[in-house]
Motif scaffolding. Sequence first.
Motif, PDB file in Angstrom:
ATOM      1  N   ASN A 153      74.029  19.616   8.427  1.00  0.00           N
ATOM      2  CA  ASN A 153      73.807  21.015   8.662  1.00  0.00           C
ATOM      3  C   ASN A 153      72.560  21.345   7.063  1.00  0.00           C
ATOM      4  OD1 ASN A 153      73.866  24.064   9.698  1.00  0.00           O
ATOM      5  ND2 ASN A 153      74.503  24.692   7.404  1.00  0.00           N
ATOM      6  N   PHE A 154      72.317  20.792   6.742  1.00  0.00           N
ATOM      7  CA  PHE A 154      71.393  21.042   5.709  1.00  0.00           C
ATOM      8  C   PHE A 154      69.804  20.775   6.310  1.00  0.00           C
ATOM      9  CE2 PHE A 154      75.270  21.470   3.101  1.00  0.00           C
ATOM     10  CZ  PHE A 154      74.047  23.103   2.099  1.00  0.00           C
ATOM     11  N   VAL A 155      70.153  20.230   6.971  1.00  0.00           N
ATOM     12  CA  VAL A 155      68.235  19.548   7.182  1.00  0.00           C
ATOM     13  C   VAL A 155      68.535  20.434   8.626  1.00  0.00           C
ATOM     14  CG1 VAL A 155      67.771  16.725   9.015  1.00  0.00           C
ATOM     15  CG2 VAL A 155      69.218  16.666   6.755  1.00  0.00           C
ATOM     16  N   VAL A 156      68.952  20.362   8.893  1.00  0.00           N
ATOM     17  CA  VAL A 156      68.781  21.515  10.574  1.00  0.00           C
ATOM     18  C   VAL A 156      68.242  22.789   9.960  1.00  0.00           C
ATOM     19  CG1 VAL A 156      70.411  23.067  12.135  1.00  0.00           C
ATOM     20  CG2 VAL A 156      71.062  20.391  11.757  1.00  0.00           C
ATOM     21  N   ILE A 157      68.875  23.295   8.937  1.00  0.00           N
ATOM     22  CA  ILE A 157      68.519  24.189   7.989  1.00  0.00           C
ATOM     23  C   ILE A 157      67.073  24.255   8.044  1.00  0.00           C
ATOM     24  CG2 ILE A 157      68.028  25.943   6.528  1.00  0.00           C
ATOM     25  CD1 ILE A 157      71.473  25.864   5.816  1.00  0.00           C
ATOM     26  N   GLU A 158      66.961  22.983   7.368  1.00  0.00           N
ATOM     27  CA  GLU A 158      65.155  23.151   7.271  1.00  0.00           C
ATOM     28  C   GLU A 158      64.296  22.926   8.530  1.00  0.00           C
ATOM     29  OE1 GLU A 158      62.478  22.381   4.380  1.00  0.00           O
ATOM     30  OE2 GLU A 158      64.487  22.247   3.777  1.00  0.00           O
ATOM     31  N   VAL A 159      64.688  22.129   9.418  1.00  0.00           N
ATOM     32  CA  VAL A 159      63.884  22.339  11.070  1.00  0.00           C
ATOM     33  C   VAL A 159      64.314  24.395  10.971  1.00  0.00           C
ATOM     34  CG1 VAL A 159      64.440  21.700  13.365  1.00  0.00           C
ATOM     35  CG2 VAL A 159      64.587  19.928  12.107  1.00  0.00           C
ATOM     36  N   GLY A 160      64.565  24.435  11.230  1.00  0.00           N
ATOM     37  CA  GLY A 160      65.032  26.323  11.792  1.00  0.00           C
ATOM     38  C   GLY A 160      63.714  26.787  11.014  1.00  0.00           C
ATOM     39  N   LEU A 161      63.469  27.030   9.614  1.00  0.00           N
ATOM     40  CA  LEU A 161      62.658  27.117   8.164  1.00  0.00           C
ATOM     41  C   LEU A 161      61.261  27.640   9.100  1.00  0.00           C
ATOM     42  CD1 LEU A 161      64.676  27.420   5.293  1.00  0.00           C
ATOM     43  CD2 LEU A 161      64.510  28.817   6.752  1.00  0.00           C
TER      44      LEU A 161
END
Length: 323
Positions: free
Chosen positions: A19-27
Motif C-alpha cells: 500500500n505504501f507504494v500505491v500511496i506514492e503513485v496516488g500522490l
Amino acid sequence: MRPAHIGLAVLVTGIWGVNFVVIEVGLDHFPPLLFSALRFFAAALPAVFFVGRPKVAWKWIVGVGLALGVAKFGLLFTGMYEGMPAGLSSLVLQVQAVFTALIAIAFLGERPGRLRLLGMAVALAGIAVAAVDEGASGPVLGFAMVVTAAAFWGVSNVLTRKAAPPDALNFMVWVSTVPVLPLLGLSLLVEGPEKDLDALRGLDWTGIGVIVFVAWVVTVFGFGAWGFLLGRYPASSVAPFTLLVPVFGMSSAALLLGEGIGPLRWCAAALLVGGVALTSFARPSAPVRRDGPVRDPRPAAVAAAASPGRPDPLRTSDAAPRP
C-alpha cells in the motif's frame, strides 16, 4: 492457525506493505490531503449501507476518526508528499507500538515490565538510526511528519481499546465517515481549491485504481479479514504477522520504485522490528490504584471478551495496523 488462515494473514500484511507504494503513485495524481479525503470517502460511502448502525458510542467513532483519519493519515500522506520514501515510511510507522504503550502508561495506568521498557528503548534507537539515515539523504520535515503520524496512530489505538468495538469492520467503516469533511476542508485551506479541481479534472484510470485499492482492498478487505482472524484466534497468534508489513513495504518499494536500502536502513529496520516485537508482545502489569492493586481492572464484560481464543481489546498488540 490453519494453513489457509496463515495465508490470509500474510496476504493482508502484504497488501498493507505494498500500500505504501500505491500511496506514492496516488500522490502523483492528488494533493495529499485531498487524496486522504477521497480514500475515506470511497471506503465509507458504499459500505455504511451494508454494515448496519454503529455498535459503539459516537464519541469513540469521532475520536478515532479524528486521530486516525485526519491526523495520522493526513500527516502520513503529507510527509510522503514532502519526500519521505515509501519503504522507510512503512518501517517508521511501526513505532506506533511504542507510542501506544506510552499513552497507555500515562492514561490507562499500565505499568510496563522490564521487557517492554527494553523494547521501547530498542525501537527508539531504531528511529534514531532511521533519522540519521534520512537526514543524510532526504527531507527531515517528511520524516518528522511520519513519526508524528505514528504518535497519532498510538492515540487512536488507545481510543479503540477504550471503545472495545464488538465488530471491527463496522467500527472501521463508521470511523471512515468522520475524516472526509475535515480533510476536504483542510485541503481547500492548505492546498487550495484550484489544485484540488485540477486533480479531479485530470482523474484517469490510474487515479481511480489507486483510490479503489486504498479504500476497498486496504481498508475494507484488509481490516475485515484481520477482524475475522482476531475473532478466531488469540491475538498472540495473529499480531506477530504485522511485523511483515515493513518487510513487504521496503521490499516492494525497492522493487517497484527503485528505493535503495543502505546499511543504516537495514540497521534501523532490525532495531525497529525487534523493539516493536518486544514492546507489543510483552504483557503490561496491572494498573495500580491508590487503594492498592486490583486483580483485573477491566469491566466484567471486557474481561470476559478477552478469554482464550478471542482478542483482548486492552492489549497493545491487538490493534490492527491500518496503513
